[in-house]
Design a protein around this motif. Sequence first.
Motif, PDB file in Angstrom:
ATOM      1  N   ASP A   5       0.812  -1.212   0.000  1.00 47.96           N
ATOM      2  CA  ASP A   5       0.000   0.000   0.000  1.00 47.96           C
ATOM      3  C   ASP A   5       0.846   1.262   0.000  1.00 47.96           C
ATOM      4  OD1 ASP A   5      -2.361  -1.325  -0.144  1.00 47.96           O
ATOM      5  OD2 ASP A   5      -2.806  -1.230   2.010  1.00 47.96           O
ATOM      6  N   ASP A   6       2.018   1.229   0.605  1.00 52.47           N
ATOM      7  CA  ASP A   6       2.879   2.414   0.693  1.00 52.47           C
ATOM      8  C   ASP A   6       3.810   2.570  -0.505  1.00 52.47           C
ATOM      9  OD1 ASP A   6       1.796   3.034   3.158  1.00 52.47           O
ATOM     10  OD2 ASP A   6       3.307   1.869   4.246  1.00 52.47           O
ATOM     11  N   LEU A   7       3.683   1.676  -1.474  1.00 51.76           N
ATOM     12  CA  LEU A   7       4.543   1.747  -2.666  1.00 51.76           C
ATOM     13  C   LEU A   7       4.159   2.981  -3.470  1.00 51.76           C
ATOM     14  CD1 LEU A   7       6.698   0.144  -4.282  1.00 51.76           C
ATOM     15  CD2 LEU A   7       4.812  -0.877  -5.536  1.00 51.76           C
ATOM     16  N   PRO A   8       5.137   3.865  -3.776  1.00 56.54           N
ATOM     17  CA  PRO A   8       4.785   5.075  -4.531  1.00 56.54           C
ATOM     18  C   PRO A   8       4.368   4.720  -5.954  1.00 56.54           C
ATOM     19  CG  PRO A   8       7.169   4.933  -4.199  1.00 56.54           C
ATOM     20  CD  PRO A   8       6.543   3.789  -3.447  1.00 56.54           C
ATOM     21  N   GLU A   9       3.451   5.511  -6.486  1.00 59.47           N
ATOM     22  CA  GLU A   9       3.000   5.310  -7.852  1.00 59.47           C
ATOM     23  C   GLU A   9       4.004   5.926  -8.811  1.00 59.47           C
ATOM     24  OE1 GLU A   9      -0.999   6.333  -8.806  1.00 59.47           O
ATOM     25  OE2 GLU A   9      -1.716   5.760  -6.823  1.00 59.47           O
ATOM     26  N   ALA A  10       4.129   5.305  -9.983  1.00 59.48           N
ATOM     27  CA  ALA A  10       5.031   5.838 -11.007  1.00 59.48           C
ATOM     28  C   ALA A  10       4.458   7.140 -11.536  1.00 59.48           C
ATOM     29  CB  ALA A  10       5.169   4.837 -12.136  1.00 59.48           C
TER      30      ALA A  10
END
Length: 195
Positions: A5-10
């Motif tokens: 969930d905390d993975l940044p979006e490209a």
Amino acid sequence: MSFFDDLPEAPAGLREPQLSRPAWSGPPSDELPGMVPSGGFVLRGPNAVVALKAVEVFSTGCILDLVWSVRRSEESDSGWLEVMERGFERPGLPGILIGVALPDGRKAFAGDPSMVEGSLDIPGPFLVPREGGGSSADDEQAEGSAKYWLWPRPAEGDLQIVAKWDDAGLPEGSLIVPAEPLARAREEVRTYWSE
């Protein structure tokens, strides 16, 4: 809650870098080649031939379109079966040595041992088997085809295709592709997209 969930979006509009294919490995994917359509026999014997059908000329190299054929003569059924099996034992040209003499005196050989991974920093020339081609056989004839990528594109002058087919009893022979049709084909190369 997921771990990701905390993975940044490209960022929008960002594309992953694409790996580029080395020029020695094949023709540019965005070109229409010039053609040298009239081929000829590289080797020709009473029961076997190797012929050049055409040369496709690109900005960086050439595709050599070769065919081979052997017809049955005095072979027994088991002898002919051996001939056909040799024709299918590997893709391309069965037991046929293929090479090219370039106008500047350099040579390229199909299956050149210097083409092993790790040694491709040498300048070439290379004669690289291409995908495609195939073989077929029946009770009277076995035939097949193969294409080879010649890199880099040869300098102005005649191109000599050389072959030898010991299994068919054909000693070394060659075919000259004249400079003039090669030069015309170089001028006919077109890119797909306008700059």
